[in-house]
Design a protein around this motif. Sequence first.
Motif, PDB file in Angstrom:
ATOM      1  N   ASP A   8      -7.325   0.590   9.614  1.00 51.96           N
ATOM      2  CA  ASP A   8      -7.138   0.842   8.180  1.00 51.96           C
ATOM      3  C   ASP A   8      -6.377   2.150   8.022  1.00 51.96           C
ATOM      4  O   ASP A   8      -6.946   3.237   8.143  1.00 51.96           O
ATOM      5  CB  ASP A   8      -8.503   0.919   7.492  1.00 51.96           C
ATOM      6  CG  ASP A   8      -8.390   0.948   5.972  1.00 51.96           C
ATOM      7  OD1 ASP A   8      -7.303   1.284   5.467  1.00 51.96           O
ATOM      8  OD2 ASP A   8      -9.390   0.653   5.297  1.00 51.96           O
ATOM      9  N   SER A  10      -5.248   3.517   5.472  1.00 55.58           N
ATOM     10  CA  SER A  10      -5.643   4.301   4.302  1.00 55.58           C
ATOM     11  C   SER A  10      -6.838   5.199   4.599  1.00 55.58           C
ATOM     12  O   SER A  10      -7.114   6.150   3.863  1.00 55.58           O
ATOM     13  CB  SER A  10      -5.971   3.383   3.121  1.00 55.58           C
ATOM     14  OG  SER A  10      -7.159   2.636   3.356  1.00 55.58           O
ATOM     15  N   ILE A 183      -8.398  -9.060   7.829  1.00 54.31           N
ATOM     16  CA  ILE A 183      -6.988  -9.444   7.679  1.00 54.31           C
ATOM     17  C   ILE A 183      -6.824 -10.610   6.710  1.00 54.31           C
ATOM     18  O   ILE A 183      -5.722 -10.847   6.211  1.00 54.31           O
ATOM     19  CB  ILE A 183      -6.330  -9.764   9.045  1.00 54.31           C
ATOM     20  CG1 ILE A 183      -6.968 -10.983   9.707  1.00 54.31           C
ATOM     21  CG2 ILE A 183      -6.385  -8.552   9.958  1.00 54.31           C
ATOM     22  CD1 ILE A 183      -6.227 -11.445  10.952  1.00 54.31           C
ATOM     23  N   ARG A 184      -7.919 -11.324   6.449  1.00 51.67           N
ATOM     24  CA  ARG A 184      -7.871 -12.412   5.478  1.00 51.67           C
ATOM     25  C   ARG A 184      -7.991 -11.881   4.046  1.00 51.67           C
ATOM     26  O   ARG A 184      -7.374 -12.398   3.125  1.00 51.67           O
ATOM     27  CB  ARG A 184      -9.001 -13.398   5.782  1.00 51.67           C
ATOM     28  CG  ARG A 184      -8.946 -14.682   4.981  1.00 51.67           C
ATOM     29  CD  ARG A 184      -9.853 -15.750   5.576  1.00 51.67           C
ATOM     30  NE  ARG A 184     -11.257 -15.378   5.571  1.00 51.67           N
ATOM     31  CZ  ARG A 184     -12.009 -15.303   6.669  1.00 51.67           C
ATOM     32  NH1 ARG A 184     -11.484 -15.551   7.857  1.00 51.67           N
ATOM     33  NH2 ARG A 184     -13.282 -14.978   6.591  1.00 51.67           N
ATOM     34  N   GLU A 185      -8.767 -10.823   3.881  1.00 50.26           N
ATOM     35  CA  GLU A 185      -9.077 -10.330   2.534  1.00 50.26           C
ATOM     36  C   GLU A 185      -8.222  -9.148   2.099  1.00 50.26           C
ATOM     37  O   GLU A 185      -8.138  -8.851   0.912  1.00 50.26           O
ATOM     38  CB  GLU A 185     -10.557  -9.927   2.484  1.00 50.26           C
ATOM     39  CG  GLU A 185     -11.504 -11.088   2.726  1.00 50.26           C
ATOM     40  CD  GLU A 185     -12.945 -10.642   2.953  1.00 50.26           C
ATOM     41  OE1 GLU A 185     -13.186  -9.399   2.938  1.00 50.26           O
ATOM     42  OE2 GLU A 185     -13.804 -11.521   3.149  1.00 50.26           O
ATOM     43  N   ARG A 186      -7.585  -8.459   3.058  1.00 45.49           N
ATOM     44  CA  ARG A 186      -6.811  -7.271   2.725  1.00 45.49           C
ATOM     45  C   ARG A 186      -5.342  -7.469   3.102  1.00 45.49           C
ATOM     46  O   ARG A 186      -5.012  -8.261   3.993  1.00 45.49           O
ATOM     47  CB  ARG A 186      -7.350  -6.050   3.501  1.00 45.49           C
ATOM     48  CG  ARG A 186      -8.787  -5.646   3.173  1.00 45.49           C
ATOM     49  CD  ARG A 186      -8.821  -4.623   2.064  1.00 45.49           C
ATOM     50  NE  ARG A 186      -8.011  -3.455   2.338  1.00 45.49           N
ATOM     51  CZ  ARG A 186      -8.430  -2.386   3.024  1.00 45.49           C
ATOM     52  NH1 ARG A 186      -9.643  -2.344   3.530  1.00 45.49           N
ATOM     53  NH2 ARG A 186      -7.617  -1.328   3.194  1.00 45.49           N
ATOM     54  N   GLU A 187      -4.466  -6.740   2.442  1.00 44.23           N
ATOM     55  CA  GLU A 187      -3.059  -6.757   2.819  1.00 44.23           C
ATOM     56  C   GLU A 187      -2.904  -6.047   4.156  1.00 44.23           C
ATOM     57  O   GLU A 187      -3.452  -4.962   4.362  1.00 44.23           O
ATOM     58  CB  GLU A 187      -2.210  -6.048   1.757  1.00 44.23           C
ATOM     59  CG  GLU A 187      -0.727  -6.068   2.055  1.00 44.23           C
ATOM     60  CD  GLU A 187       0.094  -5.335   1.024  1.00 44.23           C
ATOM     61  OE1 GLU A 187       1.317  -5.199   1.233  1.00 44.23           O
ATOM     62  OE2 GLU A 187      -0.489  -4.881   0.009  1.00 44.23           O
ATOM     63  N   CYS A 188      -2.180  -6.645   5.077  1.00 45.26           N
ATOM     64  CA  CYS A 188      -2.051  -6.061   6.415  1.00 45.26           C
ATOM     65  C   CYS A 188      -0.659  -6.331   6.974  1.00 45.26           C
ATOM     66  O   CYS A 188       0.109  -7.126   6.427  1.00 45.26           O
ATOM     67  CB  CYS A 188      -3.120  -6.605   7.358  1.00 45.26           C
ATOM     68  SG  CYS A 188      -3.005  -8.382   7.645  1.00 45.26           S
ATOM     69  N   LYS A 189      -0.372  -5.663   8.067  1.00 43.27           N
ATOM     70  CA  LYS A 189       0.901  -5.861   8.744  1.00 43.27           C
ATOM     71  C   LYS A 189       0.692  -5.744  10.245  1.00 43.27           C
ATOM     72  O   LYS A 189      -0.306  -5.196  10.714  1.00 43.27           O
ATOM     73  CB  LYS A 189       1.934  -4.830   8.285  1.00 43.27           C
ATOM     74  CG  LYS A 189       1.602  -3.396   8.674  1.00 43.27           C
ATOM     75  CD  LYS A 189       2.667  -2.437   8.207  1.00 43.27           C
ATOM     76  CE  LYS A 189       2.338  -0.999   8.638  1.00 43.27           C
ATOM     77  NZ  LYS A 189       3.376  -0.042   8.188  1.00 43.27           N
ATOM     78  N   TYR A 202      -3.716  -5.174  14.039  1.00 44.37           N
ATOM     79  CA  TYR A 202      -3.282  -5.302  12.647  1.00 44.37           C
ATOM     80  C   TYR A 202      -3.547  -3.998  11.918  1.00 44.37           C
ATOM     81  O   TYR A 202      -4.527  -3.310  12.190  1.00 44.37           O
ATOM     82  CB  TYR A 202      -4.058  -6.420  11.945  1.00 44.37           C
ATOM     83  CG  TYR A 202      -3.711  -7.816  12.403  1.00 44.37           C
ATOM     84  CD1 TYR A 202      -2.911  -8.652  11.632  1.00 44.37           C
ATOM     85  CD2 TYR A 202      -4.189  -8.327  13.610  1.00 44.37           C
ATOM     86  CE1 TYR A 202      -2.602  -9.957  12.041  1.00 44.37           C
ATOM     87  CE2 TYR A 202      -3.881  -9.603  14.037  1.00 44.37           C
ATOM     88  CZ  TYR A 202      -3.084 -10.408  13.250  1.00 44.37           C
ATOM     89  OH  TYR A 202      -2.783 -11.687  13.661  1.00 44.37           O
ATOM     90  N   LEU A 204      -4.152  -2.384   8.189  1.00 42.34           N
ATOM     91  CA  LEU A 204      -4.417  -2.556   6.769  1.00 42.34           C
ATOM     92  C   LEU A 204      -3.616  -1.520   6.001  1.00 42.34           C
ATOM     93  O   LEU A 204      -3.571  -0.357   6.388  1.00 42.34           O
ATOM     94  CB  LEU A 204      -5.910  -2.391   6.473  1.00 42.34           C
ATOM     95  CG  LEU A 204      -6.871  -3.329   7.213  1.00 42.34           C
ATOM     96  CD1 LEU A 204      -8.300  -3.032   6.795  1.00 42.34           C
ATOM     97  CD2 LEU A 204      -6.528  -4.793   6.937  1.00 42.34           C
ATOM     98  N   VAL A 205      -2.995  -1.920   4.912  1.00 47.08           N
ATOM     99  CA  VAL A 205      -2.135  -1.008   4.144  1.00 47.08           C
ATOM    100  C   VAL A 205      -2.670  -0.822   2.726  1.00 47.08           C
ATOM    101  O   VAL A 205      -3.566  -1.528   2.296  1.00 47.08           O
ATOM    102  CB  VAL A 205      -0.693  -1.513   4.106  1.00 47.08           C
ATOM    103  CG1 VAL A 205      -0.114  -1.521   5.509  1.00 47.08           C
ATOM    104  CG2 VAL A 205      -0.616  -2.924   3.512  1.00 47.08           C
TER     105      VAL A 205
END
Length: 205
Positions: A8, A10, A183-189, A202, A204-205
Motif C-alpha cells: 500500500d 499510501s 487487489i479486488r477491492e482497491r485500485e492497484c498496479k 501489486y 495499491l495506489v
Amino acid sequence: MRLGMVIDTSRCIGCHTCAIACKHENNLPRGNWWNRILTDGGSQMDTPAGDWPNNSMSYLPVNCQHCENPACTKACPVGATYKDPETGIVHQDYDKCIGCRMCIAACPYTGVRSFNWEEPEYAIDFPVGGAVPAHQKHTVEKCILCVHRVDKGLEPACIAVCPERARHFGDFDDPESEVSKLIRERECKQLLTSEGTNPSVYYLV
C-alpha cells in the motif's frame, strides 16, 4: 499457490524498516540490498519533487517481483534461477550459479538482483538472521520471499516488521486471502506490465 505481496503505497512512510529487516534476516553481505525503497520525488533518496511550497514525495518499495512468467528463468543456462511450481516463488541456487549474469540482463526490473564480484564481506564477524544458504563469490542473489520463514508458516521478514502495515503477504490463487481481496477491492498496479511477466507484487495506489 501463487505467493506474493501487496504494498500500500499510501501507507508507506519510507522508514526503510523492511529493507533493514531483509538485510538482517538473510544475512546479506556488505553493499547488498534485496529490498530497496525508492523515492518518487527528487533525484536522490528522501528528497521531494517540486518547488516549495508545492512539494510532493512518495515511496516505491522494490524487490524481486516473483513473476508468474519470469524472464530470468528462461535466460539462465543452468537452471540456477527457477520458479517453484508449488508456491510461485522464484528461487536462486548459489551452488548452480555460474556467474554469467544472464538473469540480470533479462530481468526488466532494474536493481532487484545483485552480483557478488568478490568473497562476501560483512559488517560483523558472525552470521545473523534465519537459516539461509551461505552467500558465495561470483553468484547472483535476490529476494527469495524469506522462503525459510514461509516454509515454517511465517511471513517474510519485511512483511512482519512494517510499522505502518503497508505490506501484505499471501496466496493470489486463494480468492479469500487478504492479498486477493485487496487487489479486488482497491485500485492497484503492477510494474512494467508491458513486459508480460505478470509480477506477484501489486501496489495499491
